[in-house]
Write a protein that holds these residues in place. Structure first.
Motif, PDB file in Angstrom:
ATOM      1  N   UNK A 112     -67.654  34.835  70.114  1.00  0.00           N
ATOM      2  CA  UNK A 112     -68.275  35.697  71.120  1.00  0.00           C
ATOM      3  C   UNK A 112     -69.787  35.655  70.972  1.00  0.00           C
ATOM      4  N   UNK A 113     -70.455  36.164  71.966  1.00  0.00           N
ATOM      5  CA  UNK A 113     -71.901  36.352  71.929  1.00  0.00           C
ATOM      6  C   UNK A 113     -72.141  37.849  71.970  1.00  0.00           C
ATOM      7  N   UNK A 114     -72.919  38.339  71.004  1.00  0.00           N
ATOM      8  CA  UNK A 114     -73.213  39.772  70.907  1.00  0.00           C
ATOM      9  C   UNK A 114     -74.548  40.095  71.557  1.00  0.00           C
ATOM     10  N   UNK A 115     -74.554  41.136  72.383  1.00  0.00           N
ATOM     11  CA  UNK A 115     -75.756  41.557  73.095  1.00  0.00           C
ATOM     12  C   UNK A 115     -76.051  43.017  72.731  1.00  0.00           C
TER      13      UNK A 115
ATOM     14  N   UNK B  64     -69.662  35.102  61.237  1.00  0.00           N
ATOM     15  CA  UNK B  64     -68.394  34.406  61.037  1.00  0.00           C
ATOM     16  C   UNK B  64     -67.278  35.418  61.288  1.00  0.00           C
ATOM     17  N   UNK B  65     -66.242  35.010  62.007  1.00  0.00           N
ATOM     18  CA  UNK B  65     -65.138  35.918  62.351  1.00  0.00           C
ATOM     19  C   UNK B  65     -63.799  35.265  62.001  1.00  0.00           C
ATOM     20  N   UNK B  66     -62.941  36.043  61.359  1.00  0.00           N
ATOM     21  CA  UNK B  66     -61.585  35.612  61.101  1.00  0.00           C
ATOM     22  C   UNK B  66     -60.640  36.712  61.561  1.00  0.00           C
ATOM     23  N   UNK B  67     -59.652  36.341  62.353  1.00  0.00           N
ATOM     24  CA  UNK B  67     -58.648  37.294  62.824  1.00  0.00           C
ATOM     25  C   UNK B  67     -57.933  37.902  61.623  1.00  0.00           C
TER      26      UNK B  67
ATOM     27  N   UNK C 283     -61.097  29.804  60.227  1.00  0.00           N
ATOM     28  CA  UNK C 283     -59.744  30.019  59.703  1.00  0.00           C
ATOM     29  C   UNK C 283     -59.750  30.757  58.377  1.00  0.00           C
ATOM     30  N   UNK C 284     -60.719  30.422  57.511  1.00  0.00           N
ATOM     31  CA  UNK C 284     -60.777  30.991  56.165  1.00  0.00           C
ATOM     32  C   UNK C 284     -62.214  31.439  55.904  1.00  0.00           C
ATOM     33  N   UNK C 285     -62.491  32.707  56.169  1.00  0.00           N
ATOM     34  CA  UNK C 285     -63.864  33.210  56.102  1.00  0.00           C
ATOM     35  C   UNK C 285     -64.440  33.116  54.690  1.00  0.00           C
ATOM     36  N   UNK C 286     -63.631  33.363  53.679  1.00  0.00           N
ATOM     37  CA  UNK C 286     -64.141  33.291  52.302  1.00  0.00           C
ATOM     38  C   UNK C 286     -64.534  31.866  51.941  1.00  0.00           C
ATOM     39  N   UNK C 287     -63.732  30.885  52.313  1.00  0.00           N
ATOM     40  CA  UNK C 287     -64.067  29.479  52.052  1.00  0.00           C
ATOM     41  C   UNK C 287     -65.312  29.072  52.839  1.00  0.00           C
ATOM     42  N   UNK C 288     -65.429  29.566  54.060  1.00  0.00           N
ATOM     43  CA  UNK C 288     -66.585  29.226  54.898  1.00  0.00           C
ATOM     44  C   UNK C 288     -67.869  29.850  54.331  1.00  0.00           C
ATOM     45  N   UNK C 289     -67.785  31.071  53.833  1.00  0.00           N
ATOM     46  CA  UNK C 289     -68.939  31.708  53.188  1.00  0.00           C
ATOM     47  C   UNK C 289     -69.389  30.857  51.998  1.00  0.00           C
TER      48      UNK C 289
ATOM     49  N   UNK D  63     -62.283  40.134  60.447  1.00  0.00           N
ATOM     50  CA  UNK D  63     -63.090  40.167  59.234  1.00  0.00           C
ATOM     51  C   UNK D  63     -64.370  39.441  59.585  1.00  0.00           C
ATOM     52  N   UNK D  64     -65.521  39.956  59.144  1.00  0.00           N
ATOM     53  CA  UNK D  64     -66.794  39.360  59.531  1.00  0.00           C
ATOM     54  C   UNK D  64     -67.729  39.212  58.337  1.00  0.00           C
ATOM     55  N   UNK D  65     -68.646  38.258  58.485  1.00  0.00           N
ATOM     56  CA  UNK D  65     -69.744  38.056  57.539  1.00  0.00           C
ATOM     57  C   UNK D  65     -70.890  37.462  58.348  1.00  0.00           C
TER      58      UNK D  65
END
Length: 134
Positions: free
Chosen positions: A6-9, A128-131, A83-89, A112-114
């Motif tokens: 998404x784009x946040x405004x 970063x977003x993970x469902x 898919x995997x927010x912790x791995x992406x971080x 979940x976000x970072x």
């Protein structure tokens, strides 16, 4: 990163901005919620396959309040689905990006976000977003 999630405004008023975006997209927001931990009220719109998130500060210490004071209304962040927010971080830290929160936290829209600091991403706040699995 799979896609733009998404784009946040950042907006001063969700109520006023919801009216504008309802007219723009021809459809009402599909979800409105408050994320107390971030001091923000959000609403989400679909535009084809894309999502737009409007963000209103709920207190003066909110990151959105600070953004609005400094820059005014406008694009606040771009969020990417992972898919995997912790791995992406971990991957992004190893690539030299500045991670604002190394432990993902619960965000809006069941995610979940970072975040990555704009200083390391050409001035753009990246989320970063993970469902969250049900």
């Amino acid at each position: 990163m799979k896609k733009i999630e998404h784009i946040g405004i950042a907006v001063k008023s969700i109520a006023t901005s919801n009216e504008i975006f309802e007219k723009l997209f021809g459809t009402p927001a599909y979800k409105t919620e408050e994320v107390e931990s971030e001091g923000v009220k959000t609403s989400f719109f679909m535009c084809g396959p894309n999502k737009i998130e409007l963000l209103e500060a709920t207190n003066e210490n909110s990151p959105i309040a600070k953004f609005l004071e400094k820059k005014g209304e406008g694009i606040h962040h771009i969020a990417f689905d992972v898919d995997d927010i912790e791995a992406e971080i971990e991957r992004l830290k190893n690539e030299g990006f500045i991670v604002l929160n190394e432990t993902p936290k619960k965000g809006a829209d069941n995610k979940l976000v970072a975040f990555l600091h704009p200083k390391s991403t050409n001035g753009v706040l990246i989320e970063l977003c993970q469902e969250i699995a049900n």
